[in-house]
Motif scaffolding. Sequence first.
Motif, PDB file in Angstrom:
ATOM      1  N   UNK A 185     -22.560 -49.624 -25.542  1.00  0.00           N
ATOM      2  CA  UNK A 185     -21.236 -48.897 -26.033  1.00  0.00           C
ATOM      3  C   UNK A 185     -20.977 -48.949 -27.471  1.00  0.00           C
ATOM      4  N   UNK A 186     -20.672 -48.036 -28.013  1.00  0.00           N
ATOM      5  CA  UNK A 186     -20.461 -48.026 -29.468  1.00  0.00           C
ATOM      6  C   UNK A 186     -18.814 -47.967 -29.480  1.00  0.00           C
ATOM      7  N   UNK A 187     -18.256 -48.738 -30.323  1.00  0.00           N
ATOM      8  CA  UNK A 187     -16.889 -48.699 -30.721  1.00  0.00           C
ATOM      9  C   UNK A 187     -16.482 -48.140 -32.136  1.00  0.00           C
ATOM     10  N   UNK A 188     -15.436 -47.037 -32.147  1.00  0.00           N
ATOM     11  CA  UNK A 188     -15.237 -46.404 -33.624  1.00  0.00           C
ATOM     12  C   UNK A 188     -13.764 -46.625 -33.652  1.00  0.00           C
ATOM     13  N   UNK A 235     -14.460 -44.952 -28.080  1.00  0.00           N
ATOM     14  CA  UNK A 235     -15.633 -45.499 -27.631  1.00  0.00           C
ATOM     15  C   UNK A 235     -16.618 -44.628 -26.970  1.00  0.00           C
ATOM     16  N   UNK A 236     -17.966 -44.791 -27.142  1.00  0.00           N
ATOM     17  CA  UNK A 236     -18.727 -43.963 -26.584  1.00  0.00           C
ATOM     18  C   UNK A 236     -19.869 -44.662 -25.903  1.00  0.00           C
ATOM     19  N   UNK A 273     -25.500 -48.301 -34.042  1.00  0.00           N
ATOM     20  CA  UNK A 273     -24.641 -48.950 -34.414  1.00  0.00           C
ATOM     21  C   UNK A 273     -23.220 -49.470 -33.479  1.00  0.00           C
ATOM     22  N   UNK A 274     -23.232 -50.389 -32.946  1.00  0.00           N
ATOM     23  CA  UNK A 274     -22.127 -50.705 -31.993  1.00  0.00           C
ATOM     24  C   UNK A 274     -20.687 -50.641 -32.362  1.00  0.00           C
ATOM     25  N   UNK A 275     -20.459 -51.226 -33.590  1.00  0.00           N
ATOM     26  CA  UNK A 275     -19.022 -51.292 -34.093  1.00  0.00           C
ATOM     27  C   UNK A 275     -18.817 -50.742 -35.530  1.00  0.00           C
ATOM     28  N   UNK A 276     -18.028 -49.890 -35.908  1.00  0.00           N
ATOM     29  CA  UNK A 276     -17.774 -49.158 -37.078  1.00  0.00           C
ATOM     30  C   UNK A 276     -16.449 -48.927 -37.340  1.00  0.00           C
ATOM     31  N   UNK A 277     -15.661 -49.057 -38.505  1.00  0.00           N
ATOM     32  CA  UNK A 277     -14.498 -48.456 -38.767  1.00  0.00           C
ATOM     33  C   UNK A 277     -14.505 -47.289 -39.905  1.00  0.00           C
ATOM     34  N   UNK A 278     -13.541 -46.364 -39.652  1.00  0.00           N
ATOM     35  CA  UNK A 278     -13.241 -45.152 -40.549  1.00  0.00           C
ATOM     36  C   UNK A 278     -11.729 -45.024 -40.836  1.00  0.00           C
ATOM     37  N   UNK A 279     -11.353 -44.273 -41.884  1.00  0.00           N
ATOM     38  CA  UNK A 279     -10.070 -44.159 -42.076  1.00  0.00           C
ATOM     39  C   UNK A 279      -9.666 -42.713 -42.124  1.00  0.00           C
TER      40      UNK A 279
END
Length: 928
Positions: free
Chosen positions: A751-754, A739-740, A687-693
């Motif tokens: 690259x995955x961006x969180x 990023x990882x 999953x390349x892009x995801x948002x957490x809080x």
Amino acid sequence: MKKTKIFIICYIIGCHAFAQNEASNWYFGENAGIKFNVFTGGVSPLSDGQIKTREGCASISNSSGELLFYTDGTTVYNASHNVMPNGNDLLGDESSTQSAIVVPKPNDPNIYYIFTVGSNQTNEGLNYSIVDVSANSGNGEVKNKNTNLILNCAEKISAVVKDCETKSIWVITLSTESGFVSTTTPLNTFYAYSVSNAGVNTIPVKSTLPISIFDRRGYLKLSPSGSKLACANVVSGLHLFDFDSDTGIVRNPKQLSINNVNDKPYGVEFSPNSELLYVTSTNDFFDRIVGANNDIPENHNSILLQFNLNATDIESSQIILDNRNLYRSALQLGPNGKIYRSLSVTYNLGFNGLGAINNPNALGVAASYQHDAISLGANNSTQGLPPFITSFFNDQIDIIKNGNETAYLPLCEDDTYTLTAEDIPGSKYIWTRDGILLPESDFDLVVSKNGEYSESGTYKVVIEPLDTVITNSCGFPQGQATIEFFDYPEATDTSLFQCDLDLSTVGITTFDLTEAYEMITSPSDDTTVTFHYTISDATNGINAISNPKVYENTQPNELLHTRVTHDLSGCFEIATLNLGVSNTQVPLFTANPICDEIDSPDGIDLIQLTPYVTQIADNLSILITDIRVKFYVSLDDALLEENEIFEYQNTTPYSQTLFYRVETISNNECYGINEIELTIDKLPDIIENETFYYCTNTFPQTITIDAAVLNDSPNNYTYNWSNGESGYEIQINEPNTYTVIVTNANGCSKTRTVVVEPSNTATFSKPPYAIKDFSTNNSITVFINEDSKDSFQFALLDENDVIYRDFQDSNVFENLSPGIYTINVKEIKNDCGIVSLPVSVIGFPKFFTPNNDGVHDTWQIIGVSAMFQPNTKIKIFNRFGKLIKELDPLGEGWNGLTNGNKLPTDDYWFSIRLQDGRVINNHFTLKY
């Protein structure tokens, strides 16, 4: 005997009454001009011209090649480039195709006639004006102006010598009664006017023909021989006629269709020998009629064609010599025997050069069209060039006599050739080369690279009868030829080596013989290389191998013979070509996988092949130091070295098989051919892009984020986080962007961006809410400080902390009963917590029943408490306005008694002054 001589001379020279030097100076276009050297025929630009014309122009020089005057059909300029007295307002037009032509008065060196034709816009018809070049101290003057001959005519005019004895001249034009385009009155009448030493005969010879020409634009040209007439009409096409120079009659019309989309002819010109017709034709004309923008250069296209007038089917003989982005072009024969082409970029703009047909007597490409042959410096050629009496350019004597109908003769370095004039007894022969007198005095002259006359150049002979009494008024017969010596082309013996892919037929394979070109001879556009089995065939130029690009040798180490021929001269040399076959092999090569493209991870990528060259060379383990590696899609391409590729987009997802060829650089010897297998590795599936809080109110507690690998074990990858960690999961307690880089075993990464955004419990605004009470629709609107209301939900609890309205997205509660409530605001995206706030909705009951049944026994306002509006004042009145009770807002309420007495059933009024200053007046019912 003298008459016989006169007849012979006239027959030889035709009716050539004037020298070509009268066409030595041309002025045209945007202040442009050229000058022809009367001796060498060389051309140099002129920058002193005063006319700026879109099309029409005319010039005239004297017999020595000195400028007399020039015009755009409206204004006449003398040799000093000043306007002649009375030289304004001639009735030509700069936008007329052939606005003017200058005709000398026979046997009078001082008088010239300027014949003018108006444009489609002016429609002034055919007129003539008289110029006396001896007047005004030799600077010239226009004596008579604008004598009308025809009221309406096309933008076309031409002239040719009528009679060599009297030097009289025909001036011919095409009449019209209808204007630019018509469907009722065709332009079908030619008018020929005779100009003699008596002046202009205003009674014309008319030739009315069954033709349909409906427009004015395009050139009209007579052939130098005076026997043919060509008429170009941009709308109505190209027409060819016979012309009788004795009678002025035009006959035998023939329309020549142009087999091209650029089928709107404009410029025409005959070759000097009158046997070829050249035409320029465009695609531009109708664009301007229908209102399109005709001045955009890229919208225009122009072709240059040649017609063979000796062909049985003239129309089918047409050949396109040039096809390019260009506007309308004029064609005009020059005194050096070349035909020049104007170069106009658009309707209004020109180009600072001229094209040239260098050998116009030659058929096909041998005519040698050269674009941008003449530079005009800072000035521009536009659409038109000056016309002249076509007899100026009549070829006379063919001194080459080789059957090629051309005045150009290419010779090889050891050739010997005899130029031969007519052997006329009692005549003197004057030979020149590029205007330099030669000692030869016989009727023939031998040219040879190793002889007395060994230089390239234009050789000319003039036959001068010794008895000058017999010299007629047309001048002496003459002829010329341009000789050019050529060295033999380079041809070197060489070898060509190829791989043997079928070991069952050892030494037999397929060659591309054209690969030997550069080893045989220096690359050149003007030479042709052919291959032959025998030296005899090569010498005679016969039985050439038909398809040298795909040739299968007949025996190992076969020897062929190569002929290198210079295309223009025909000079050739012969060399040998040895065909060698290599039986060495190279192994199958499996390339290291490449990673799929990140932007389109579908296994179809543009693969760069050059990086594999070093790997292949290292894999061969051979001692050859000058090898090179080439790549191809197919085995046949690799064998024949066709369609070499340096990059390739695979057609099979995630794999492709191509071919590579190893050969020597020094002699192109093939060492071996085999497959190269390419692999495209899939990128990590994540999953390349995801948002957490992250709830900042829980700090320093941590939450977990990971690399989100899908459909595979996380253990098959390595991880590189932006905070320096290298595990699949990391713990964080700070909002940030993380990023990882996830990398597989072949080094392919994605690259995955969180994004971790901050979150918290809500904070109430000031004021925190808005109350609407004492209404039929009581409501509460809650206000919080957070920008994103989507992260929160809202609920109401009653005074007993029981849910009155459950959590909702809206911050508005409606249709509320009066009372005390608690507002709850919950953060929902990361469950950061709930904040609460009490609130009061004030109201009153509409009735009460003080009958001690425990229900509605007292009347009191609702929503007032020790927290909310405790200092409220409440007064009750009867219907007559008498105060009967004052209530404590925090007390039990009114029970319907006054001074211990029960009041009757009735409506009672109240007045409430709330602590916040509001005053409420209303009524309620007391009933039993």
